[in-house]
Design an enzyme around this catalytic site. Structure first.
Site, PDB file in Angstrom:
ATOM      1  N   CYS B  76      -6.621 -25.770  13.875  1.00  0.00           N
ATOM      2  CA  CYS B  76      -6.999 -25.227  12.573  1.00  0.00           C
ATOM      3  C   CYS B  76      -6.077 -24.142  12.007  1.00  0.00           C
ATOM      4  O   CYS B  76      -5.422 -24.344  10.980  1.00  0.00           O
ATOM      5  CB  CYS B  76      -8.420 -24.718  12.662  1.00  0.00           C
ATOM      6  SG  CYS B  76      -8.773 -23.871  14.227  1.00  0.00           S
ATOM      7  N   HIS B 139      -8.796 -18.377   7.767  1.00  0.00           N
ATOM      8  CA  HIS B 139      -8.237 -18.644   9.098  1.00  0.00           C
ATOM      9  C   HIS B 139      -6.788 -18.201   9.313  1.00  0.00           C
ATOM     10  O   HIS B 139      -6.136 -18.656  10.242  1.00  0.00           O
ATOM     11  CB  HIS B 139      -8.373 -20.144   9.426  1.00  0.00           C
ATOM     12  CG  HIS B 139      -9.045 -20.347  10.751  1.00  0.00           C
ATOM     13  ND1 HIS B 139      -9.027 -21.520  11.450  1.00  0.00           N
ATOM     14  CD2 HIS B 139      -9.747 -19.488  11.522  1.00  0.00           C
ATOM     15  CE1 HIS B 139      -9.694 -21.394  12.568  1.00  0.00           C
ATOM     16  NE2 HIS B 139     -10.140 -20.175  12.634  1.00  0.00           N
TER      17      HIS B 139
END
Lengths: 520, 520
Positions: B76, B139
């Site tokens: 991710c 993120h």
């Protein structure tokens, strides 16, 4: 608004009536485009990454996609016998009892074939004014009594067996190509050449031409028809015509797929061009899973387990599309659990022909599924030879037996599940799970990777339904006389009907009837 | 006929001109719909058998399907950092050197984040009059200096980290949800509840609403925009809102997919409703492969090998669609080998903004691919942490290293390749093949099952091209300072900006800076 709706209903009624009465004596035509060893995952619309099937994908865009559709068997002959008889191989005799759980088919030394007692649906269509033609692979027996024209077909262009070869016509004869009731030549020879080095052959083009001519002739005659287009270019040894050779990124197998895709486009556009598309129900599918044992030479079963010869999803889930412009709403998907055997019952239902009442039919009518996306609950029985290996009820599949192939075959390099290894599943001895079936939820777990634990509530609630379906099935099961037990060199295609006229008869050797050996 | 053609060309010209000049100061808007842990095989159009994504499938029917599209990393944070920086993690610092070949990301105790030296494309868009919003998962670091508004984004609704939980705010704080530069609450609490028993949450609906409002506001202001819609419902723990719970045949993961599919439909129909679809280039994709280790709780990578965390195709091949009505011809497929990093270069190219010249960008412009289906040759580098594991050149992929995960992790039950076993490939120790790479033809063999033999002509002709691509890559490689080496409890989301205003600050514990441990 009410008047508008009434008008619409009236208009729709008129249209439907006209489609039924505008030609072919009010009857609907039927076409089955049956691929050979093509996998569920080989069509763009079913996720093939190279997406080399624009015509099949377009067919789906104009029709109904049926992702939960099955063949009646993971092997060619039994699958095709079931398609035409509407009954499982265990009933129509397309199985062997030589060894338990063995796949058998109709090589040219097979003694059996489709029994006269089986009523193929072209026989029933014929009684109601239809003319039927099979193009491509028959595979229901090569002895004269088993050939298509003795089982409801009026026309035949193709071969009784797989186009294995090349043979030198000595130990075994080359497979004949029939034009109707007589042979017109042999595979690998003259007009029916397949170059076994390059894979070049014009045969798919011939099959396309034959299909179009039949449709045109029937339209001209205004006579309803059934066309069974069973091209075999994706079955080994693969072939394609020159313009398609080297076209696919996938190699010769992909070239063959691309040419068949072209063929599907040609046939559908012929129906459109002649203005009879709205009066013709077409199914596209395949006879069994892709031949994973062929490694890169075979097709793709997408996310499914194993392939041809097995009763895992990769062996029997088929890439199916139904197409009937103006009747089937375009671009939809149906979760109907279907079977190639449903073509039988669906066609009879659509044609208003009563189904035989003296026997069990395994097919169901999909008419309402096609027209309104109605869902009908029905089990799927996964047989391998004489052995009931697995059962699907709703989204659940229970394996009563599991087997990939024998250690002996596996060690020789025959792998039906390349790169896939699952405990108790991809095994090399026949594992009996009938006391405690291995249960999977196919909607969540189409790869058959995650067994539902036998002590779970889910297992306990589902298994009784599976058991009930099996019990019901076995109670009404009258096994057919097994047709695939005996082999004999003498029954090979040495001297098929018509061989004299073209000077291609070969001397028939003496009989050597033996039990056939089926290794898988 | 000629006049008709001329008129058509003129009309098209008018339409194109009007699309460019009719609003947004002649600039094209950009939307990225980035899914979280969604696999290539999860969309109906990419072959998911349940076909539960009608809106994504419709997006493909109206746009361009890109089946050969990759993330820059199988995990991710590095994937997302690369998407926004247009550069591989090894350059932008989103990797670890704690151990070789380890995947690392940005849990909330990570000390690193996106370096100021990286130029994210929203920064460049901003300089040219665009307004950018990120909705969902950021993120790229949770410390204030790393947050979106310090890196080109004007608006933010979402979280800096994965919504792991539930936490009790003691050992670790619950992940904050930001409204722009300040926190608005925390996951699992109050407005941002996720029921960790039922999986119920309204968050995807919030994300949809935020997206639509932003598009509407920008249209009202006639100000060009970039919307980065990075919803996270398909990342564990999965969630869906009440109307979607239980809707999918696949379970909660499928429910989440169906709600995201609804969201995609809502966003695209908003663009249509506002008449700005022809002026908005939209990409749909996912950040990495489906989490196969989650077993039935995760998604599907279709026919590909393994999943998230691995450099096999299942780890990095992404379900990608480009959509730009009137510009991108509808219903086509492109075999362009693409990367999420190409969004950067493509957007700049379309917007006429010069790309930074002081650094290597790994993205290429796909403008011509989108408009004319032009194919551009380019390599794909598959990194895992600091290790170059594999390279794709044309249809060929060479594995320099292979590794699934360690024996220790595998024996604990973490399986990145469930049901899949391939010699030298799905291995549990890091295997060095750099002297003789394992070579596969992905067009024929997308399952990476059949190694091309090192003594074959094919191997001998391809490997020099692979070696040349690697050499070229390494020659120009300036590694970024690794950002994912150090962890510290003190940098967790105890007291994010804005916590005081809403009374949600937690006491910050003393620093315990250590090397992070990355098991995979």
């Amino acid at each position: 608004m009410i008047w508008f709706t009434v008008c619409l209903i009236f208009l729709q009624c008129l249209l439907e009536t006209s489609a039924y009465q505008g030609g072919f004596n009010g009857k609907t035509n039927f076409v089955v485009l049956l691929m050979d060893d093509m996998g569920w995952g080989d069509l763009g619309v079913y996720g093939e990454p190279n997406r080399e099937t624009p015509n099949m994908d377009q067919m789906a865009a104009e029709g109904l996609l049926l992702p939960d559709f099955y063949s009646a068997n993971p092997l060619c002959s039994p699958s095709r016998a079931s398609l035409l008889s509407g009954r499982l191989p265990i009933r129509n005799g397309f199985y062997t009892t030589n060894l338990p759980g063995r796949n058998a088919y109709t090589p040219q030394n097979i003694m059996g074939g489709i029994p006269d007692s089986e009523i193929l649906f072209p026989e029933l269509l014929k009684e109601h004014g239809y003319r039927s033609k099979i193009i491509g692979k028959w595979h229901l027996g090569q002895q004269p009594q088993y050939l298509p024209h003795n089982h409801g077909f009026d026309e035949f262009f193709g071969a009784p067996n797989c186009h294995f070869g090349p043979y030198n016509n000595k130990k075994t004869p080359n497979i004949p190509v029939y034009k109707d009731a007589k042979m017109a030549g042999r595979y690998y020879e003259g007009d029916f050449k397949i170059d076994h080095v390059t894979g070049e052959s014009n045969l798919t083009q011939r099959f396309i031409k034959e299909g179009i001519q039949f449709i045109e002739a029937q339209t001209q005659k205004n006579e309803p028809f059934f066309l069974y287009w069973a091209a075999d270019a994706t079955h080994g040894p693969m072939y394609a015509s020159k313009p398609f050779l080297g076209k696919s990124a996938r190699g010769l197998y992909g070239d063959a797929v691309m040419e068949l895709d072209y063929g599907v486009g040609q046939i559908l556009s012929t129906l459109k061009r002649l203005g009879i598309a709205g009066n013709t129900l077409v199914f596209f599918s395949s006879d069994n899973g892709a031949a994973t044992y062929a490694k890169l030479g075979g097709g793709s079963n997408g996310p499914f387990l194993c392939g041809k010869e097995t009763t895992f999803e990769g062996g029997m889930r088929e890439p199916t599309i139904a197409w009937w412009p103006g009747k089937i709403p375009p671009g939809k998907v149906s979760r109907q659990v279907g079977s190639l055997m449903d073509f039988y019952t669906t066609f009879l239902d659509v044609a208003g022909i009563p189904a035989p009442k003296d026997r069990v039919l395994d097919g169901i009518s999909l008419r309402k599924t096609l027209l309104n996306n109605t869902l009908v609950d029905r089990p799927i029985f996964y047989y391998r030879g004489d052995l009931l290996m697995a059962v699907r009820v709703g989204n659940y599949k229970a394996h009563l037996w599991t087997w990939a192939n024998s250690w002996e075959e596996f060690r020789k390099g025959t792998d039906f599940c390349p790169g896939q290894r699952l405990k108790n599943m991809t095994v090399h001895h026949q594992e009996d799970h009938s006391k405690q079936p291995l249960l999977f939820n196919l909607a969540k777990d189409y790869g058959e990777k995650y067994q539902i634990k036998p002590n779970s509530e889910e297992y306990k609630s589902v298994i009784p339904k599976i058991n009930a379906a099996v019990k019901e099935h076995l109670e009404h099961l009258k096994k057919g006389e097994p047709q695939l037990n005996y082999c004999d060199r003498a029954v090979m295609n040495w001297a098929p009907p018509g061989c004299k006229e073209i000077g291609q008869c070969l001397p028939v050797p003496p009989s050597d009837k033996t039990l056939c050996y089926w290794p898988h």
